[in-house]
Write a protein that holds these residues in place. Sequence first.
Motif, PDB file in Angstrom:
ATOM      1  N   LEU A 325      45.925  39.442  32.513  1.00 55.19           N
ATOM      2  CA  LEU A 325      46.772  38.556  33.310  1.00 55.19           C
ATOM      3  C   LEU A 325      46.207  38.439  34.726  1.00 55.19           C
ATOM      4  CD1 LEU A 325      49.321  36.846  33.482  1.00 55.19           C
ATOM      5  CD2 LEU A 325      50.601  38.894  34.085  1.00 55.19           C
ATOM      6  N   ALA A 326      45.752  39.571  35.271  1.00 54.61           N
ATOM      7  CA  ALA A 326      45.157  39.529  36.610  1.00 54.61           C
ATOM      8  C   ALA A 326      43.920  38.644  36.611  1.00 54.61           C
ATOM      9  CB  ALA A 326      44.794  40.941  37.067  1.00 54.61           C
ATOM     10  N   ARG A 327      43.093  38.746  35.593  1.00 55.63           N
ATOM     11  CA  ARG A 327      41.863  37.947  35.532  1.00 55.63           C
ATOM     12  C   ARG A 327      42.179  36.459  35.425  1.00 55.63           C
ATOM     13  NH1 ARG A 327      37.449  40.938  35.038  1.00 55.63           N
ATOM     14  NH2 ARG A 327      36.149  39.253  34.288  1.00 55.63           N
ATOM     15  N   VAL A 328      43.276  36.138  34.718  1.00 56.60           N
ATOM     16  CA  VAL A 328      43.657  34.727  34.594  1.00 56.60           C
ATOM     17  C   VAL A 328      44.138  34.202  35.942  1.00 56.60           C
ATOM     18  CG1 VAL A 328      45.360  33.172  33.590  1.00 56.60           C
ATOM     19  CG2 VAL A 328      44.155  34.810  32.135  1.00 56.60           C
ATOM     20  N   LEU A 333      39.065  34.438  34.332  1.00 59.76           N
ATOM     21  CA  LEU A 333      39.173  34.048  32.929  1.00 59.76           C
ATOM     22  C   LEU A 333      40.134  32.852  32.864  1.00 59.76           C
ATOM     23  CD1 LEU A 333      38.585  34.850  29.891  1.00 59.76           C
ATOM     24  CD2 LEU A 333      40.803  35.965  29.958  1.00 59.76           C
ATOM     25  N   PRO A 334      39.579  31.640  32.765  1.00 60.10           N
ATOM     26  CA  PRO A 334      40.473  30.467  32.753  1.00 60.10           C
ATOM     27  C   PRO A 334      41.405  30.513  31.548  1.00 60.10           C
ATOM     28  CG  PRO A 334      38.176  29.832  33.101  1.00 60.10           C
ATOM     29  CD  PRO A 334      38.162  31.280  32.727  1.00 60.10           C
ATOM     30  N   ALA A 335      42.659  30.178  31.795  1.00 56.81           N
ATOM     31  CA  ALA A 335      43.654  30.225  30.720  1.00 56.81           C
ATOM     32  C   ALA A 335      43.365  29.130  29.704  1.00 56.81           C
ATOM     33  CB  ALA A 335      45.051  30.064  31.302  1.00 56.81           C
ATOM     34  N   ARG A 336      43.794  29.373  28.470  1.00 52.04           N
ATOM     35  CA  ARG A 336      43.604  28.384  27.417  1.00 52.04           C
ATOM     36  C   ARG A 336      44.734  27.361  27.469  1.00 52.04           C
ATOM     37  NH1 ARG A 336      44.109  27.957  21.958  1.00 52.04           N
ATOM     38  NH2 ARG A 336      45.726  29.534  21.904  1.00 52.04           N
ATOM     39  N   GLN A 337      45.929  27.857  27.807  1.00 51.94           N
ATOM     40  CA  GLN A 337      47.091  26.991  27.921  1.00 51.94           C
ATOM     41  C   GLN A 337      47.929  27.462  29.093  1.00 51.94           C
ATOM     42  OE1 GLN A 337      49.223  27.318  24.250  1.00 51.94           O
ATOM     43  NE2 GLN A 337      47.788  25.980  23.187  1.00 51.94           N
ATOM     44  N   GLY A 338      48.791  26.557  29.578  1.00 55.07           N
ATOM     45  CA  GLY A 338      49.736  26.971  30.600  1.00 55.07           C
ATOM     46  C   GLY A 338      49.298  26.552  31.986  1.00 55.07           C
ATOM     47  N   LEU A 351      37.830  29.589  38.594  1.00 52.01           N
ATOM     48  CA  LEU A 351      37.507  30.092  39.934  1.00 52.01           C
ATOM     49  C   LEU A 351      36.649  29.132  40.781  1.00 52.01           C
ATOM     50  CD1 LEU A 351      37.552  32.497  41.958  1.00 52.01           C
ATOM     51  CD2 LEU A 351      35.545  33.377  40.786  1.00 52.01           C
ATOM     52  N   PRO A 352      35.529  28.603  40.279  1.00 49.31           N
ATOM     53  CA  PRO A 352      34.684  27.771  41.133  1.00 49.31           C
ATOM     54  C   PRO A 352      35.391  26.521  41.649  1.00 49.31           C
ATOM     55  CG  PRO A 352      33.502  28.391  39.135  1.00 49.31           C
ATOM     56  CD  PRO A 352      34.922  28.801  38.953  1.00 49.31           C
ATOM     57  N   ALA A 353      36.456  26.080  40.932  1.00 47.04           N
ATOM     58  CA  ALA A 353      37.121  24.842  41.346  1.00 47.04           C
ATOM     59  C   ALA A 353      38.175  25.090  42.421  1.00 47.04           C
ATOM     60  CB  ALA A 353      37.762  24.185  40.119  1.00 47.04           C
ATOM     61  N   ALA A 439      41.719  39.071  55.024  1.00 49.88           N
ATOM     62  CA  ALA A 439      41.783  37.649  54.705  1.00 49.88           C
ATOM     63  C   ALA A 439      43.149  37.042  55.025  1.00 49.88           C
ATOM     64  CB  ALA A 439      41.458  37.445  53.231  1.00 49.88           C
ATOM     65  N   LYS A 440      44.066  37.864  55.544  1.00 50.49           N
ATOM     66  CA  LYS A 440      45.452  37.424  55.766  1.00 50.49           C
ATOM     67  C   LYS A 440      46.029  36.727  54.538  1.00 50.49           C
ATOM     68  CE  LYS A 440      45.775  36.974  60.759  1.00 50.49           C
ATOM     69  NZ  LYS A 440      46.736  38.098  60.848  1.00 50.49           N
ATOM     70  N   PRO A 441      46.059  37.428  53.405  1.00 56.70           N
ATOM     71  CA  PRO A 441      46.490  36.799  52.153  1.00 56.70           C
ATOM     72  C   PRO A 441      48.005  36.705  52.062  1.00 56.70           C
ATOM     73  CG  PRO A 441      46.023  39.100  51.779  1.00 56.70           C
ATOM     74  CD  PRO A 441      45.743  38.854  53.239  1.00 56.70           C
ATOM     75  N   LYS A 442      48.466  35.843  51.170  1.00 56.54           N
ATOM     76  CA  LYS A 442      49.890  35.809  50.874  1.00 56.54           C
ATOM     77  C   LYS A 442      50.215  36.662  49.663  1.00 56.54           C
ATOM     78  CE  LYS A 442      50.961  31.439  53.005  1.00 56.54           C
ATOM     79  NZ  LYS A 442      50.974  29.989  52.843  1.00 56.54           N
ATOM     80  N   LEU A 443      49.169  36.876  48.825  1.00 52.54           N
ATOM     81  CA  LEU A 443      49.379  37.661  47.612  1.00 52.54           C
ATOM     82  C   LEU A 443      48.184  38.587  47.405  1.00 52.54           C
ATOM     83  CD1 LEU A 443      50.619  38.312  44.796  1.00 52.54           C
ATOM     84  CD2 LEU A 443      49.473  36.280  43.923  1.00 52.54           C
ATOM     85  N   ILE A 444      48.463  39.848  47.085  1.00 49.40           N
ATOM     86  CA  ILE A 444      47.391  40.767  46.706  1.00 49.40           C
ATOM     87  C   ILE A 444      47.663  41.256  45.286  1.00 49.40           C
ATOM     88  CG2 ILE A 444      46.190  42.925  47.211  1.00 49.40           C
ATOM     89  CD1 ILE A 444      46.927  42.654  50.087  1.00 49.40           C
ATOM     90  N   ILE A 445      46.639  41.107  44.433  1.00 50.44           N
ATOM     91  CA  ILE A 445      46.771  41.655  43.084  1.00 50.44           C
ATOM     92  C   ILE A 445      46.239  43.079  43.116  1.00 50.44           C
ATOM     93  CG2 ILE A 445      46.007  41.430  40.703  1.00 50.44           C
ATOM     94  CD1 ILE A 445      45.811  38.447  41.151  1.00 50.44           C
ATOM     95  N   CYS A 446      47.077  44.038  42.720  1.00 52.18           N
ATOM     96  CA  CYS A 446      46.666  45.441  42.735  1.00 52.18           C
ATOM     97  C   CYS A 446      46.517  45.897  41.296  1.00 52.18           C
ATOM     98  CB  CYS A 446      47.708  46.308  43.433  1.00 52.18           C
ATOM     99  SG  CYS A 446      48.095  45.749  45.088  1.00 52.18           S
ATOM    100  N   ASP A 447      45.273  46.117  40.848  1.00 50.79           N
ATOM    101  CA  ASP A 447      45.037  46.468  39.451  1.00 50.79           C
ATOM    102  C   ASP A 447      44.876  47.984  39.302  1.00 50.79           C
ATOM    103  OD1 ASP A 447      44.454  46.535  36.808  1.00 50.79           O
ATOM    104  OD2 ASP A 447      42.610  45.366  36.913  1.00 50.79           O
TER     105      ASP A 447
END
Lengths: 548, 271, 319
Positions: A325-328, A333-338, A351-353, A439-447
């Motif tokens: 889920l974090a990678r998506v 890892l681009p999602a297949r649906q959703g 990611l590149p887009a 980076a002054k982020p609004k969200l940090i993913i902590c894995d």
Amino acid sequence: MQTTKNPLLQVRDLKIGATITPPGGRPQDIEIVHGVSFDLQKGRVLGLIGESGAGKSTIGLSAMAYGRGGVKITGGQVWVNGRDILQTSGSDLRALRGGEVTYVSQSAAASFNPAKKIMDQVVEAAVRQGKFTRSAAEKRAVELFEKLGLPDPQNIGNRYPHQVSGGQLQRCMTALALCPEPDLVVFDEPTTALDVTTQIDVLMAIKEAIRDTGVAAIYITHDLAVVAQVSDDIMVLKMGDMVEYGTTEQIITAPREDYTKALVSVRSIDHQEKPAEGTPLLRVEGISARYKGTNFDVLKNVNVELRPGQTLAVVGESGSGKSTLARVITGLLPARQGRLSFDGRVLSPDLPARSREDLRELQMIYQMADVAMNPRQTVGTIIGRPLEFYFGMKGDEKRRRIKELLEEIEMGDGFIDRYPAELSGGQKQRVCIARALAAKPKLIICDEVTSALDPLVADGILKLLLNLQKVEDVAYLFITHDLATVRAIADSIAVMYKGEVVRYGTKSDVLAPPFDDYTDLLLSSVPEMRMGWLEDVIANRKMESAGH
Amino acid sequence: MIRNIPLAAMVGLVFTGFYFAMAILAPWIAPYGMAEIVGDVWEPSSPEHWLGTDNIGRDLLTRMIYGGRTTIFIATVATLISFCTGAIFGFWAAVAGGWVDQLFSRFVDLVMSIPSLILALVILSVMPVTVPVLVLVMGFLDSTRVFRLSRAVAVDITVMDYVEAAKLRGEGYRWVIFREILPNALSPLVAEMGLRFIFMVLFISTLSFLGLGIQPPEADWGGIVKENADGINYGIGAALYPAVAIATLAISVNLVADWVLTRTTSLKGGR
Amino acid sequence: MSPVLKLIAQRVALGLLLLFMVSVLIFIGTLILPGDVAQSILGQSATPEALANLRRDLGLNDPPVQRYFAWLGGVLQGDLGTALTSGQDIASVMWARLENTLFLAFWAAVISVPLAIFLGLLAVRYRDRWPDKLISGVTLASISVPEFLIAYVLMFFIGVKLRWLNPTAIGFRPDADVLSKLEAIALPVAVLTLVVLAHMMRMTRAAILNVMQSAYIETAELKGLSLFSVIWRHAFPNSIAPVVNVVMLNLAYLVVGVVVIEVVFVYPGMGQYLVDHVSKRDVPVVQACGLIFAAVYIGLNLIADIVSIVSNPRLRHPK
């Protein structure tokens, strides 16, 4: 050594040294255990507890007069059944190892010989030591397999180690240790490598086997709640010294030393959940994903939301899809649906887009801090790069901001020119947090950011993250397998199982009954810091764990 | 700085430096002309001819000095070709992945499934044996090994979380390759460079010995062995001097490469 | 079909494909000549008629693809063509030579393989003590010197100065009895043994150390087994694949070493045959020899792969 009773094991002033070679330097002799003494009576269980580097495994193995790698016993006495085993050698020592004292290691998968059948390995010590005939040993092994709750106990011995699961193999290892009818078994973190719901069954199996065979045991672990379930006495170790030694009840309910108190109260951070209001910062809608070259979804129709300045904890065991889920979300890892939306705009799945603004506002912190930082860059470069990259900061301005960030993560600016190799595990993770904050982020993913750390250090990191959330108003998507961590930090929780979210809501809702079967299993599997917890849980189980 | 160099590396540096200096300064330090006949056949060593004379009466020390120049020069150029080609394609394959990686890797597998000496002989059977041809053939055949190493090293590094972190930050290829991957790949690659150089010295010597390398009257160490090999049967050891030279050069380069590897990995920022 | 057989079949098929590609590569390798093959074979002074004849004999007037398949078709039927320089049938000459080469390589292998494994074990047993250090020192020295120089050093001291063994293999007669043949090749065998021994020893040491550091070896030690039992019952079954791998890799290396050693000792084998004809620019012979050497090399690697497939318990006993 004279004592009133004749204990099975007497350790007196044990000193253990090791030869270490620092990179590029000369080998040095250092002392890692500085004079430890204790007694163990027949049929009793002693828990050895401490953080990494405390010397607990080393002390455990000294009961077999064995030193791993460059480790040598340099002083003191170890008496087993009335003789000092440090003075024995040759066939006497071999009769001790595998005959009187046996060993269960953390990783049964590595400790079983891949080329031989399980049965051959389980009975080997008993037969070679002349304690049993081959057929008697096999009969005993089957009985032990049955007692330890292994499926098909008659035939499991004919399998090879790779043909059974991790939890089952750990039980086979216990059978291997018990088969020669030893007087003492050394258990070295036997459940640490297992998933939490599997751990509980193995723990129960070990506990019953110890009780039924009347064997004495040394149980080594870093988890006080686990050791409280199986041991009669507990010794707390720190950096090769004994801190406190007492009965389990005394250590758990009335610890005397500060260090023990800290260990007992670990994971008891009190976090008041914030109300679920405001527009969501992150929306995950109907996400399904699969890895390249596979034909099944590792994420199935996942829907969750996260509000600004809040924490969503994603909980699950290995293989639940939580890290996927974090990678998506990061676009690796681009999602297949959703659909993903972030701060009111649609987030490109790839990611590149994504725009630089999207990348800046969504940062990530990893489990293994040592591989998340380039070993050839200084702390200053590591934290400074996002400042330069996103805000174009240079020179003094950049350096000032780096120092501010180092202050925020409670490290002095003296660290600015250090390399990652010179930092401790906790410090490394703090630098990674600073890099994300830069980076002054609004969200940090902590894995799984705390799972590679010792409990006290992990506590420090969690407290820091909570403080930073207050100051910086940043949201966390917190991925973990550890429910104690979830209790400490989450505002809302998503429980994942086999790629699906099986339970989702605010923390108080998710952690309050009635539970679905899986959440019940998961919640009940988290060891609690009290005696008798294990029996209560086993008695109240709804769902069989995956270990079967 | 000099005090910090361990003895083995110091010895290696001194000998390597000595041989390279000799190669560069050959025309000025050689006592006679390279192809000049100055005495009888296989004269023993004497104050005029320290190492004696060779199979047609040339001064052997002179031949050794000029031979070292040729051998070291060819080995150096071939190593550079091998290294640049191998490292560039190796990094390219690792970073690009997919079909580019497959194409390069399978081709390298194919070339490496033939022993390089045999393949070199096959190619040299139809090519004119000149210095540029030798250098190119040796360089390209050997670049397969450098390719494998640099690809493996780079692949190991690209899966590291810190490279992923850089990609998540939005960094371009340039930063990723030059700032994240290269600094971490450098020490194994530099150490490998030393080994490749030694291999090249052995390779060109072998080819010359087989008569398929440097052509007379030019001298090189392998050729000197070939010219003086017949003397062995009469108990004349002239052909053994190159053995001493090649072995000392190879061992000293090896010692230096070892030291470079430990020194760079033991830096404060080392892994 | 069991997974083991399937994997082996895949591996063999891959080996054959590789061999086919190698034949293409060797063929292309002899085409890249700038200018004209016939010209470079005969030299600048050749008459136009001679050139034209040679071109016709070589089939140079046909397109390369057609020439390749004509050549490959011949090879598959055991026809390796005729040598340009002597007009002899290559196959008949080469089989005799190949036999001699295999005789030499066989005895070098018979001596070096057990010796290398024994010394490798010794180095493991006395790790970081003087036998280990001596072995690694000798290794460093011997990989720093080309094969032909080791050969001359031995020839000079043992063959010429001490007269213990024949300095060359000129006395070798393929039809003589085994003992006199062995006497003739004693020195080349000694040199080949030295050449591969160092590598093989070092790699065996590394392979066994790798196994000895596994957790299951610790388990065996903690069962109170004797050192012999630990090695025989637990380390040995897991060491077969890596050690066979080491041996095969070094036998492949031996095949290349043979080329040079045969030239040094004037031994009538494949290597000498190849080198002679490279200088004479006899392309068909070179192609044939190159192909055979590559086939042996690929074959040995194939055997190593098959052994590691067969000895892998995960593949032999699937879940």
